[in-house]
Every structure is written in structure tokens, then in C-alpha cells.
Design a protein around this motif. Structure first.
Motif, PDB file in Angstrom:
ATOM      1  N   ALA A   1     -82.372  72.930  19.993  1.00 32.74           N
ATOM      2  CA  ALA A   1     -83.493  71.562  19.525  1.00 32.74           C
ATOM      3  C   ALA A   1     -82.909  70.670  19.691  1.00 32.74           C
ATOM      4  CB  ALA A   1     -83.790  72.518  18.753  1.00 32.74           C
ATOM      5  N   PHE A   2     -81.943  70.119  18.653  1.00 34.74           N
ATOM      6  CA  PHE A   2     -81.473  69.514  18.942  1.00 34.74           C
ATOM      7  C   PHE A   2     -80.305  68.045  19.414  1.00 34.74           C
ATOM      8  CE2 PHE A   2     -82.332  71.596  14.829  1.00 34.74           C
ATOM      9  CZ  PHE A   2     -82.926  71.143  14.121  1.00 34.74           C
ATOM     10  N   PRO A   3     -81.086  67.710  20.674  1.00 37.06           N
ATOM     11  CA  PRO A   3     -80.041  67.016  21.821  1.00 37.06           C
ATOM     12  C   PRO A   3     -78.969  65.460  21.005  1.00 37.06           C
ATOM     13  CG  PRO A   3     -82.404  66.759  22.257  1.00 37.06           C
ATOM     14  CD  PRO A   3     -81.947  67.417  21.336  1.00 37.06           C
ATOM     15  N   TYR A   4     -79.946  64.664  20.427  1.00 30.94           N
ATOM     16  CA  TYR A   4     -79.551  63.555  19.907  1.00 30.94           C
ATOM     17  C   TYR A   4     -78.647  63.614  18.409  1.00 30.94           C
ATOM     18  CZ  TYR A   4     -79.436  59.078  19.552  1.00 30.94           C
ATOM     19  OH  TYR A   4     -78.608  57.448  19.205  1.00 30.94           O
ATOM     20  N   PHE A   5     -79.242  65.269  18.070  1.00 31.19           N
ATOM     21  CA  PHE A   5     -77.854  65.137  16.553  1.00 31.19           C
ATOM     22  C   PHE A   5     -77.057  65.941  16.697  1.00 31.19           C
ATOM     23  CE2 PHE A   5     -78.174  68.059  12.639  1.00 31.19           C
ATOM     24  CZ  PHE A   5     -77.062  67.383  12.445  1.00 31.19           C
ATOM     25  N   ASP A   6     -77.465  66.749  18.484  1.00 38.20           N
ATOM     26  CA  ASP A   6     -75.426  67.249  19.258  1.00 38.20           C
ATOM     27  C   ASP A   6     -74.818  66.556  19.247  1.00 38.20           C
ATOM     28  OD1 ASP A   6     -73.853  69.114  19.888  1.00 38.20           O
ATOM     29  OD2 ASP A   6     -74.932  68.711  22.074  1.00 38.20           O
ATOM     30  N   ALA A   7     -75.217  64.949  19.749  1.00 41.73           N
ATOM     31  CA  ALA A   7     -74.855  64.204  20.515  1.00 41.73           C
ATOM     32  C   ALA A   7     -73.871  62.870  19.366  1.00 41.73           C
ATOM     33  CB  ALA A   7     -75.927  62.637  21.408  1.00 41.73           C
ATOM     34  N   VAL A   8     -74.810  63.019  18.335  1.00 46.92           N
ATOM     35  CA  VAL A   8     -74.392  61.634  17.091  1.00 46.92           C
ATOM     36  C   VAL A   8     -72.860  62.408  16.856  1.00 46.92           C
ATOM     37  CG1 VAL A   8     -74.534  61.435  14.990  1.00 46.92           C
ATOM     38  CG2 VAL A   8     -76.449  61.102  16.619  1.00 46.92           C
TER      39      VAL A   8
END
Ligand code: HEM
Length: 531
Positions: free
Chosen positions: A359-366
């Protein structure tokens, strides 16, 4: 009946034309053989480029120590490629993914921590998992792994959330007291120490409210001593003469201070649990309770491992979360985009949500980009036997021919600077740029065979049989800290001229230019998020 020694002695006596007793010629012959063997030994890491040595006295030690983490070796890798050779005791310095995979995974147990690193680890955290080697390591790892399964770690979620909520409230108070400027390194490291008191020992250190000053003061004192510009001298001397580690010199023995505080606490709890309860009635989702319930590990070994978890876990996780907040303070666009994603989720994420991150692709990337840019440790190894290691990036010799593998001799050492491997320009193109977007599109990522094979193709948590056992716990804790703080606050740099560099001591310590005397320090401007 004449022995072989008598015969050799006879030959020597004949050559010399005299008669020498055994006690004279035997030592001479043995010494001669040793010198001959030494003179005819193959050259270590033959053909590997050797950059110029910055100092006749200190070799690469001083420059590697006073230059911000990764830059000393990184600039050589840009020029010579990811395998270089330097004077003993360091030997090979490598960021080559094939060599790293061979040493850390394929042939892991043929490489041990160096004679410098092991006593240092023993003083710092005791004879637990990090220190152990070979069969002892395999056994300890097997006994400890269940306590770090995803299921077990998810059960620690409520404990972590409870501490992190207190941290978030405290950040608000510190903001008011400090005219909006908060030393994020200090409060986050107090938070992770409190988390580890609870998840390792079920004990409240209460560092957030300035409790347990002894542990905090000792940890800070020992890391600040080593990262000082002349701190490398202690390390250089210890590397050259590892036996010095046992001398009662305060700066050396100070490295065991934290263990000295944590160990009796763990020892007392283990002893009380042993006397008061039968194993199955021990409650609690903390690591110690879980390990007492399984009953596989007992006594000093268990105590040393609990102390290992606290010291190995609290500072590494706190440094990683701190560097993430710094990177977000420098990149307001990334911070805003991330906050949008977190708030759009609309409810409190469960531990499962945070573990999967679907649910958190950008959080994962950060998170991945932070752990790529700021790995908080590196590795050193010594070969226990002769070996041949592969190279992903062959070395071109002056005659144009290629070296595709390296011959390693028993006793040869190597350094693997993780930060350089994670930032290798040859592989990443723009390795020093914080760009989470690179993780969102596989096509923009380097080919997998040019990357290392640990968590998310990074070497941050190492790889193979000694991959960080606490990786799931570290990730959950980091995500809870970041989620909670970013939902409540905004972070920015204190000025345009703000410059912070990382230096290694047990983790990657932030040191602010102009405030070096403070040691570990990360002041950021913090404001309430108004929505
Ligand atoms: C972001 C945080 C963390 C990072 C980057 C990290 C990194 C690493 C690395 C690179 C190693 C391998 C060291 C080597 O073999 O030379 C390691 C091992 C280890 N880590 Fe972590 N660590 C982190 C958090 C934790 C946590 C939370 C724990 C909790 C208990 C932990 C416990 C350990 C232990 C016990 C080992 C030894 C594993 C073995 O040798 O089998 N670490 N860690």
C-alpha cells in the motif's frame, strides 16, 4: 639407527666442513626454511590496481578516517574500478558484487572477522552471535532465528508504537524549547534505546525522559572519542598490534562500557526468570521472554546475545531513521510526496501493512533509497584458507589482458565498504544522489547481476548466512518512527549552509560542519504539520 635429523645435520656439517651440534644447526635450518618460504610467497592480490598511498606513516588509515564515510575508497573506485589493493593490514578493498557474494554467502565460513574486529566486537557486545564464528555461529543462529521471524517481530509492533508515540510528543516539547530546532539524532537514538530496552528485555530505560543516563553517556563518550580526527590512531595501533586490546588502557576498555551496563541487567532478569518460573509460564513478546520460553539458549550465552541485540540494534536503527529524516529535510519535494501517500492511507497501518508495503510504494522507495545511501556499517574479513574469488568487473592489465578472478591466500584480509558498494557509480550512474524514484521502475534500476544479493539487492544488512538477523525488526521500527513523525511534523534544514557528514563508529554517525566538537548531532528545523 641415525634419524633424518642426524642425516640433515651430517650434510650441513659436510658442507661447512666442520662439526656443529644439533642445537646450532637445527634452529638455523628451520629459520632458513621460514625465510625462504616468506621470500617466495606469491604476491597478495596480484594484478589488482594499487592507488597511491596518502601517508608513509599511516598508510590509508588517516585519510579514510578523516574523510566523510565512503569518499576515500569511493573516489579510487571511480578511477580504478571496484577492486583495489592497499598496504597490509587492510589488503583488498572491494565493492565488486561477485567477490562480495562469494565472501559473504557462497564461502561465508571460510572468511572470519579480522583479529582487530573480533576483540573489538567482544568488548563492545560480548560473545554473542556477531562475535561467534563457524559451527558456534551456525548453532547460535539456529537457536535465535525463531525470535526474529516476521510473526514474532509483528508481535513487538505495539511495544514499538507505544514508545514512538512518546517520542512524537517529546519532539513537540523540544521544538517549543529549542525555537523550532531539534537534535533529531539525540531524540531518535533515545527512542530506539527505549524500544530495545522493551523489545529485548521488557525493561523501560525511559531515555526519552532522560532516564538511564549511564548507558547514554557511555555510548556517546565512546563513539565521540573514536570519530575525533585523531581517533584513527587508536584504531591503527590496535590493528597493527591486536594484543594491545587486552591492556587496561581507558580508551580501549571504554568500548566495553555499554556492555558492562547492559549485561548485569540482562543477567539479573535471566536469573530471576530461572528461579521463579517454569519456562512455559513466562509471558511477554520481548526477545528475552521468547528465548526463555524456547529454553534452547541459557546462562551467559543468552545474556551476551541480549546485550548484542541492544547494542547492535539500537544505534543502527536510530542512525538509519535519522539519516532518512535528514534526506527528507534536504528534499522537500520527496518529503511532501511521501507525507501525501502516508496520509492518504486513511487508517493506522497494521504491522502486516508495514511489512508488505504494497500500500506504500513511495514509502518503500524512500526506505530503500535511505538504506542504499546511508548503510550504517561495513565489513572486514580474513581468509581462513587459500581460495579463488570471482570478479564481476574484470581488471584490465597494462598489456590489455583481463583478470577475471583473484587468488586469495590463507590470512589475506579484505575490506568491504558497504557505502561504496551501494553507491558505485559504475553500477548506479548517480550513486551519490538521493532519488527514491529509481526504485519505482525496474527499467531504471541497474541489471540485477551488477548488484549485491542481500535485502533489496543492497549490502546494507550484509548477505548470506550472516545477514543481519534483526532486519525485519529494524525495518518495522524505522517505518513506525517515520510514519508517526511525518504525520505530525515537517522537517527542514536549519540553513542553506547546513553541511553534515557521516563517520563510522559502530554505526554511521552524523557530524555537523562547524559543530564537530558536539560529536553525533543532527539539528533539524521542525514544525507541526498543519494539513
Ligand atoms: C537499520 C538497522 C540495521 C542495520 C543496517 C544492520 C546491519 C547489519 C549488518 C551489515 C550485519 C552483518 C555484520 C557482519 O557480518 O560483519 C548485521 C548483523 C547483525 N545484526 Fe544488524 N543491522 C541493523 C539492525 C539490527 C537490529 C534491529 C538488530 C536486533 C537485534 C540487529 C542484530 C544483528 C545481529 C545479532 C547480527 C549478527 C548476525 C550474524 O552474524 O549472524 N541488527 N547487521
Amino acid at each position: 639407527m641415525p634419524t633424518i635429523l642426524d642425516k640433515v645435520g651430517g650434510v650441513i656439517n659436510e658442507i661447512e666442513g666442520g662439526t656443529y651440534p644439533l642445537w646450532i644447526w637445527a634452529p638455523v635450518a628451520v629459520l632458513g626454511l621460514i625465510v625462504l618460504r616468506w621470500l617466495t610467497r606469491p604476491e597478495p592480490y596480484k594484478g589488482v590496481p594499487e592507488p597511491p598511498c596518502p601517508s608513509k606513516l599511516w598508510g590509508h588509515f588517516q585519510s579514510a578516517h578523516v574523510t566523510p564515510a565512503g569518499r576515500h575508497w569511493g573516489r579510487y573506485f571511480d578511477v580504478y574500478g571496484p577492486s583495489i589493493k592497499v598496504n597490509a593490514p587492510l589488503g583488498l578493498v572491494t565493492a565488486d558484487p561477485a567477490t562480495i557474494h562469494h565472501v559473504l554467502t557462497t564461502n561465508c565460513y571460510s572468511y572470519t572477522k579480522s583479529t582487530f574486529t573480533r576483540p573489538f566486537v567482544k568488548r563492545l557486545i560480548g560473545e554473542g552471535l556477531v562475535w561467534s564464528e563457524g559451527d558456534m555461529h551456525k548453532l547460535q543462529r539456529k537457536q535465535l532465528v525463531p525470535a526474529f521471524s516476521q510473526e514474532a517481530v509483528n508481535l513487538m509492533g505495539p511495544i514499538i508504537r507505544d514508545v514512538v508515540e512518546r517520542c512524537s510528543d517529546k519532539v513537540g516539547q523540544l521544538m517549543d524549547q529549542g525555537n523550532g530546532i531539534v537534535d533529531i539524532h539525540d531524540i531518535v537514538s533515545k527512542t530506539t534505546l527505549d524500544v530495545f530496552g522493551r523489545v529485548a528485555l521488557n525493561l523501560d530505560f525511559d531515555c526519552i525522559e532522560d532516564g538511564s543516563p549511564e548507558i547514554r553517556r557511555k555510548w556517546r563518550a565512546q563513539s565521540n572519542t573514536i570519530i575525533k580526527p585523531d581517533g584513527f590512531k587508536h584504531i591503527a595501533v590496535l590493528r597493527a598490534f591486536p594484543w594491545i586490546a587486552n591492556l587496561p588502557v581507558p580508551v580501549i576498555q571504554a568500548q566495553g562500557d555499554v556492555k558492562a551496563v547492559v549485561e548485569p541487567l540482562a543477567g539479573d532478569i535471566i536469573e530471576t526468570a530461572r528461579r521463579n518460573a517454569n519456562a512455559s509460564s513466562i509471558k511477554g513478546n520481548d526477545l528475552l521472554s521468547m528465548l526463555l520460553r524456547t529454553g534452547e539458549m541459557t546462562g551467559n550465552r543468552l545474556r551476551d546475545n541480549i546485550s548484542t541485540f541492544i547494542v547492535a540494534g539500537f544505534d543502527s536503527t536510530s542512525a538509519s531513521a535519522t539519516w532518512c529524516l535528514y534526506a527528507l529535510a534536504r528534499n522537500q519535494r520527496v518529503q511532501n510526496k511521501l507525507r501525501e501517500e502516508l496520509l492518504a492511507f486513511g487508517r493506522e497501518p497494521t504491522e502486516k501493512d508495514l511489512a508488505s508495503m504494497a500500500a506504500f510504494p513511495y514509502f518503500d522507495a524512500v526506505i530503500k533509497e535511505t538504506l542504499r545511501m546511508y548503510p550504517v556499517t561495513d565489513a572486514e574479513r580474513v581468509a581462513l584458507e587459500d581460495d579463488v574469488v570471482p570478479l564481476k568487473f574484470p581488471i584490465t592489465k597494462p598489456d590489455g589482458s583481463k583478470i577475471t578472478e583473484l587468488h586469495i591466500r590463507k590470512g589475506d584480509s579484505m575490506v568491504i565498504p558497504f557505502i561504496c558498494s551501494n553507491r558505485l557509480n559504475l553500477v548506479w550512474g548517480d550513486g551519490d544522489n538521493f532519488r527514491p524514484e529509481r526504485w519505482l521502475d525496474e527499467k531504471t534500476m541497474p541489471p540485477k547481476d551488477q548488484l549485491t544479493q542481500g535485502w533489496s539487492n543492497l549490502v546494507t544488512f550484509s548477505e548470506g548466512p550472516r545477514l543481519c538477523i534483526g532486519v525485519r525488526l529494524a525495518l518495522l521500527e524505522m517505518k513506525i518512527i517515520l510514519f508517526t513523525l511525518l504525520r505530525n511534523y515537517t522537517f527542514s534544514l536549519t540553513s542553506d549552509k547546513f553541511e553534515v557528514n557521516g563517520y563510522f563508529f559502530a554505526s554511521l554517525i552524523p557530524v555537523v560542519k562547524g559543530h564537530e566538537e558536539k560529536g553525533a548531532y543532527m539539528p533539524l528545523r521542525v514544525a507541526h504539520y498543519e494539513g
